[in-house]
Design a protein around this motif. Structure first.
Motif, PDB file in Angstrom:
ATOM      1  N   GLY A   1       0.734  -1.166   0.173  1.00  0.00           N
ATOM      2  CA  GLY A   1      -0.137  -0.023   0.076  1.00  0.00           C
ATOM      3  C   GLY A   1       0.884   1.366  -0.076  1.00  0.00           C
ATOM      4  O   GLY A   1       0.534   2.064  -0.650  1.00  0.00           O
ATOM      5  N   LEU A   2       1.953   1.249   0.600  1.00  0.00           N
ATOM      6  CA  LEU A   2       2.656   2.317   0.914  1.00  0.00           C
ATOM      7  C   LEU A   2       3.455   2.668  -0.233  1.00  0.00           C
ATOM      8  O   LEU A   2       3.799   3.737  -0.820  1.00  0.00           O
ATOM      9  CB  LEU A   2       3.692   2.426   2.242  1.00  0.00           C
ATOM     10  CG  LEU A   2       2.956   2.501   3.416  1.00  0.00           C
ATOM     11  CD1 LEU A   2       3.895   2.151   4.744  1.00  0.00           C
ATOM     12  CD2 LEU A   2       2.245   3.659   3.811  1.00  0.00           C
TER      13      LEU A   2
ATOM     14  N   GLY B   1       1.120   3.406  -3.276  1.00  0.00           N
ATOM     15  CA  GLY B   1       1.290   4.698  -2.889  1.00  0.00           C
ATOM     16  C   GLY B   1       2.501   5.521  -3.361  1.00  0.00           C
ATOM     17  O   GLY B   1       2.641   6.742  -3.569  1.00  0.00           O
TER      18      GLY B   1
ATOM     19  N   ILE C   1      -1.562   7.974   7.756  1.00  0.00           N
ATOM     20  CA  ILE C   1      -2.217   6.736   7.851  1.00  0.00           C
ATOM     21  C   ILE C   1      -3.294   6.505   8.939  1.00  0.00           C
ATOM     22  O   ILE C   1      -3.206   7.034   9.916  1.00  0.00           O
ATOM     23  CB  ILE C   1      -1.171   5.681   8.586  1.00  0.00           C
ATOM     24  CG1 ILE C   1       0.094   5.656   7.608  1.00  0.00           C
ATOM     25  CG2 ILE C   1      -1.661   4.257   8.885  1.00  0.00           C
ATOM     26  CD1 ILE C   1       1.171   5.209   8.245  1.00  0.00           C
TER      27      ILE C   1
ATOM     28  N   ALA D   1       2.582  -0.223   9.076  1.00  0.00           N
ATOM     29  CA  ALA D   1       2.714   0.806   8.036  1.00  0.00           C
ATOM     30  C   ALA D   1       3.471   2.148   8.707  1.00  0.00           C
ATOM     31  O   ALA D   1       4.169   2.653   7.875  1.00  0.00           O
ATOM     32  CB  ALA D   1       1.295   1.401   7.370  1.00  0.00           C
TER      33      ALA D   1
ATOM     34  N   PHE E   1      -3.087   6.840   3.256  1.00  0.00           N
ATOM     35  CA  PHE E   1      -3.164   5.411   3.375  1.00  0.00           C
ATOM     36  C   PHE E   1      -4.368   5.149   4.236  1.00  0.00           C
ATOM     37  O   PHE E   1      -4.336   5.216   5.483  1.00  0.00           O
ATOM     38  CB  PHE E   1      -2.171   4.774   3.858  1.00  0.00           C
ATOM     39  CG  PHE E   1      -1.877   3.284   3.851  1.00  0.00           C
ATOM     40  CD1 PHE E   1      -2.488   2.530   2.886  1.00  0.00           C
ATOM     41  CD2 PHE E   1      -1.403   2.295   4.846  1.00  0.00           C
ATOM     42  CE1 PHE E   1      -2.354   1.203   2.683  1.00  0.00           C
ATOM     43  CE2 PHE E   1      -1.345   1.198   4.814  1.00  0.00           C
ATOM     44  CZ  PHE E   1      -1.657   0.390   3.861  1.00  0.00           C
TER      45      PHE E   1
END
Length: 309
Positions: free
Chosen positions: A134-135, A139, A149, A160, A210
């Motif tokens: 995700g990051l 992202g 986050i 995360a 996120f």
């Protein structure tokens, strides 16, 4: 061997421990003797029939997506692992981790972090890879950028925060008041109590939001993304029309097994840059109680099943 299986979709009562045959690995697979298995929200979705990858044709089905243990057997094409190697893995949906032995593709598996015991290692793969992809993959987070986050105290969120800090990003997170010290200790630069503060009123624009919450929290997240930035969610597809108006990228994703990324995560753990937080542990025959524990408010870290004591 013993396994926790479902024969129909429904509540916790559909889970049962059963004796089933031990599987044999194909050419590119390994057989892992499972010492511990992580418990994740997706497990309950699968059990309830709300996860489209698992349908009635897949029943009976063994739940669980990530494990730690030892290599018990390997297919003819596998040269990267030896019998007895300690490993952890994020499994493809066709294999479940709530069992004493599980098959995994060799490229899904990585050597267990040396600094973690088996319970700690089992807590990492799904949540860790979800946070990582995700990051960084979706992202595009880079050193020096700012990320917000949502839900930083949970299983994915607590990884995360630490991954973003390890890569040199500035991190803000939304949590409850009781979790502020916890996420500050993980390295968060700005901690926002979502009950008493509106994050959009107290944070400067960020390069990445996120989103681990969805709903109204996601919608408000559009207000704090810089032009050219991104809003990425694990739960809900963000509004693409609004994103286009604001010149930002958006997306929802499902994490995919990746042994190479697990190796990078293991290295950060062994370097002391990432710690694993266990909220609670249960025995294999307490799988229903373990899934119920995920519904407790403000759970910190991960829930794990101990398969071998």
């Amino acid at each position: 061997m013993q396994a926790v299986r479902i024969h129909r979709f429904g509540g916790p009562e559909v889970m049962a421990i059963e004796e089933i045959d031990r599987p044999t690995p194909s050419a590119n697979e390994v057989l892992i003797k499972v010492f511990a298995a992580s418990v994740n929200p997706v497990d309950a979705k699968m059990r309830e029939g709300k996860y489209p990858v698992v349908t009635e044709k897949d029943l009976p089905y063994v739940l669980g997506r990530d494990v730690s243990g030892q290599i018990a057997a390997a297919g003819d094409d596998v040269s990267s692992f030896l019998i007895g190697d300690e490993v952890f893995a994020f499994l493809s949906p066709e294999h479940g981790g709530y069992e004493e032995f599980v098959l995994a593709r060799a490229d899904e598996v990585a050597a267990k972090p040396k600094s973690l015991d088996q319970v700690g290692a089992a807590a990492v793969p799904l949540a860790g890879i979800t946070a990582w992809q995700g990051l960084f993959d979706h992202g595009g987070l880079r050193q020096g950028q700012h990320v917000l986050i949502h839900g930083g105290a949970g299983g994915v969120g607590h990884f995360a925060i630490q991954f973003a800090k390890a890569k040199g990003a500035w991190v803000a997170t939304t949590v409850s008041a009781s979790e502020k010290e916890f996420v500050s200790d993980l390295g968060a630069d700005q901690v926002i109590d979502y009950k008493s503060e509106k994050f959009e009123d107290v944070i400067e624009p960020v390069d990445l939001v996120f989103d681990l919450i969805a709903g109204e929290t996601q919608e408000r997240g559009f207000n704090v993304v810089k032009p050219g930035g991104a809003l990425i969610s694990t739960l809900q597809e963000p509004d693409k029309a609004r994103a286009a108006e604001l010149s930002i990228r958006v997306g929802r994703y499902t994490a995919q097994p990746n042994g190479a990324q697990l190796r990078e995560i293991a290295e950060l753990i062994d370097q002391g840059k990432v710690k694993v937080v266990i909220a609670s542990t249960f025995e294999l025959n307490e799988a229903a109680e373990a899934q119920a524990a995920l519904n407790e408010r403000h759970i910190r870290g991960k829930v794990v099943l101990k398969v071998v004591n």
